[in-house]
Scaffold this motif. Structure first.
Motif, mmCIF file in Angstrom:
data_model
loop_
_atom_site.group_PDB
_atom_site.id
_atom_site.type_symbol
_atom_site.label_atom_id
_atom_site.label_comp_id
_atom_site.label_asym_id
_atom_site.label_seq_id
_atom_site.Cartn_x
_atom_site.Cartn_y
_atom_site.Cartn_z
ATOM 1 N N THR A 12 113.834 67.586 31.920
ATOM 2 C CA THR A 12 113.694 67.797 33.372
ATOM 3 C C THR A 12 114.072 66.832 34.309
ATOM 4 O OG1 THR A 12 111.672 68.902 32.549
ATOM 5 C CG2 THR A 12 111.599 67.912 34.907
ATOM 6 N N ALA A 13 114.153 65.277 33.789
ATOM 7 C CA ALA A 13 114.537 64.312 34.626
ATOM 8 C C ALA A 13 115.931 64.526 34.535
ATOM 9 C CB ALA A 13 114.410 63.008 33.965
ATOM 10 N N THR A 35 117.734 67.214 35.113
ATOM 11 C CA THR A 35 118.104 68.260 35.959
ATOM 12 C C THR A 35 117.764 67.730 37.479
ATOM 13 O OG1 THR A 35 115.840 69.132 35.714
ATOM 14 C CG2 THR A 35 117.479 69.820 34.191
ATOM 15 N N ARG A 36 116.912 66.977 37.593
ATOM 16 C CA ARG A 36 116.525 66.183 38.953
ATOM 17 C C ARG A 36 117.639 65.484 39.332
ATOM 18 N NH1 ARG A 36 111.267 63.451 38.137
ATOM 19 N NH2 ARG A 36 111.592 62.706 40.349
#
Length: 326
Positions: A227-228, A230-231
């Motif tokens: 997730t980090a 993709t940010r």
């Protein structure tokens, strides 16, 4: 987010503190019993083993009376533990000095070498472990893991001899042996402490590196790391902010174990570099059967080992909030 949440600080569960304290008490009980039993493990009379075959009956009786070798185990144990609680570990048979004074005088040398060795190991293992774990199969990963496997098979005394030859005898950069206390200056102290610390670190760094590398590889597969990524967060930030912290828990535990092992097992390095530490004291006391000193060393190492691991275990709640409720 509520104001109360912002002010919340990591708390260690009282149940965990109680369990660790009970564990510490149990270890101390077993260690003190074993240390007190050292007298009974000596074949024949302890005084005869210490003074030798030329000792007269009067000399044997005087030594028995002075150190309580002629007393029953329970009486001797309770008296020794009572003195231990007040800081009285008895007197050395060799020197006649208080055992506590002798140990306190030698402890800073061994403690400094162990701390420096762990620090050097972590300074090398952390960046290399994170980097190789993030680039599995790359050229540096293959080189580092191969070198780590080779270094793990090198005994401490071999590493020490090689370091003495290369960095002391050949180049003259460091002294071959001896010690300079901190009172003589930090520079002179580190000049004498560096080679022994590196010799110890050579054997410990590969294990720490391989452990961290494996944990980094596993953490990189977690959803929060993806997730980090993709940010759009920088990879270096993700590695050292989101990956290193959860991966560091086993590393911290291993570092504590390494510290305890180095504190207890510094005999070879201290002998090789002629250091006036606890290892050297043990080498002098064991052949001389200086039982009070040996007992004091056993208790000190056991207490230090358990206390370090207790602090690390309680510190888990700061490193990983998920462990606070366990």
């Amino acid at each position: 987010m509520a104001a109360g949440t912002l002010l919340t600080t990591p708390r260690v569960p009282l149940g965990r503190v109680a369990r660790r304290a009970a564990h510490l008490f149990a270890v101390l009980l077993l260690v003190t019993l074993a240390a007190a039993a050292l007298v009974d493990l000596i074949p024949g009379s302890p005084s005869a083993a210490i003074l030798g075959p030329t000792a007269t009956p009067q000399q044997l009786a005087e030594l028995d009376a002075e150190y309580g070798f002629d007393q029953p185990f329970l009486t001797r144990y309770t008296g020794w533990v009572g003195g231990l609680l007040t800081g009285d570990l008895g007197r050395s048979i060799q020197s006649g000095r208080p055992v506590l004074d002798t140990i306190v005088e030698r402890l800073p040398v061994t403690l400094e070498i162990a701390v420096l060795a762990v620090a050097i190991s972590l300074l090398i293992a952390v960046p290399l472990g994170v980097y190789t774990g993030a680039r599995v199969g790359g050229p540096l990963d293959r080189l580092v893991t191969g070198a780590a496997s080779a270094l793990m098979s090198i005994p401490v005394f071999v590493a020490g001899v090689v370091l003495i030859y290369l960095l002391a005898m050949t180049t003259g950069w460091f002294p071959v042996s001896g010690w300079s206390p901190l009172q003589d200056g930090v520079g002179a102290n580190l000049h004498h402490a560096f080679l022994p610390a590196v010799a110890l670190a050579v054997g410990e760094t590969p294990a720490l590196l391989r452990l961290l590398r494996g944990d980094v590889i596993a953490t990189l597969r977690e959803d929060f790391v993806r997730t980090a990524a993709t940010r759009g967060l920088p990879r270096r930030y993700i590695l050292f902010r989101h990956v290193l912290r959860p991966s560091a828990l086993p590393l911290v535990t291993m570092a504590a174990v390494v510290f305890g092992r180095l504190l207890a097992g510094s005999v070879v390095v201290e002998s090789l570099f002629a250091l006036p530490g606890l290892g050297g004291l043990a080498l002098q006391s064991i052949p001389a059967k200086d039982i009070p000193v040996i007992q004091g060393l056993v208790v000190l190492v056991a207490v230090t080992y358990v206390m370090v691991n207790m602090v690390v275990d309680l510190g888990y709640s700061t490193l990983d909030p998920r462990t606070r409720s366990r």
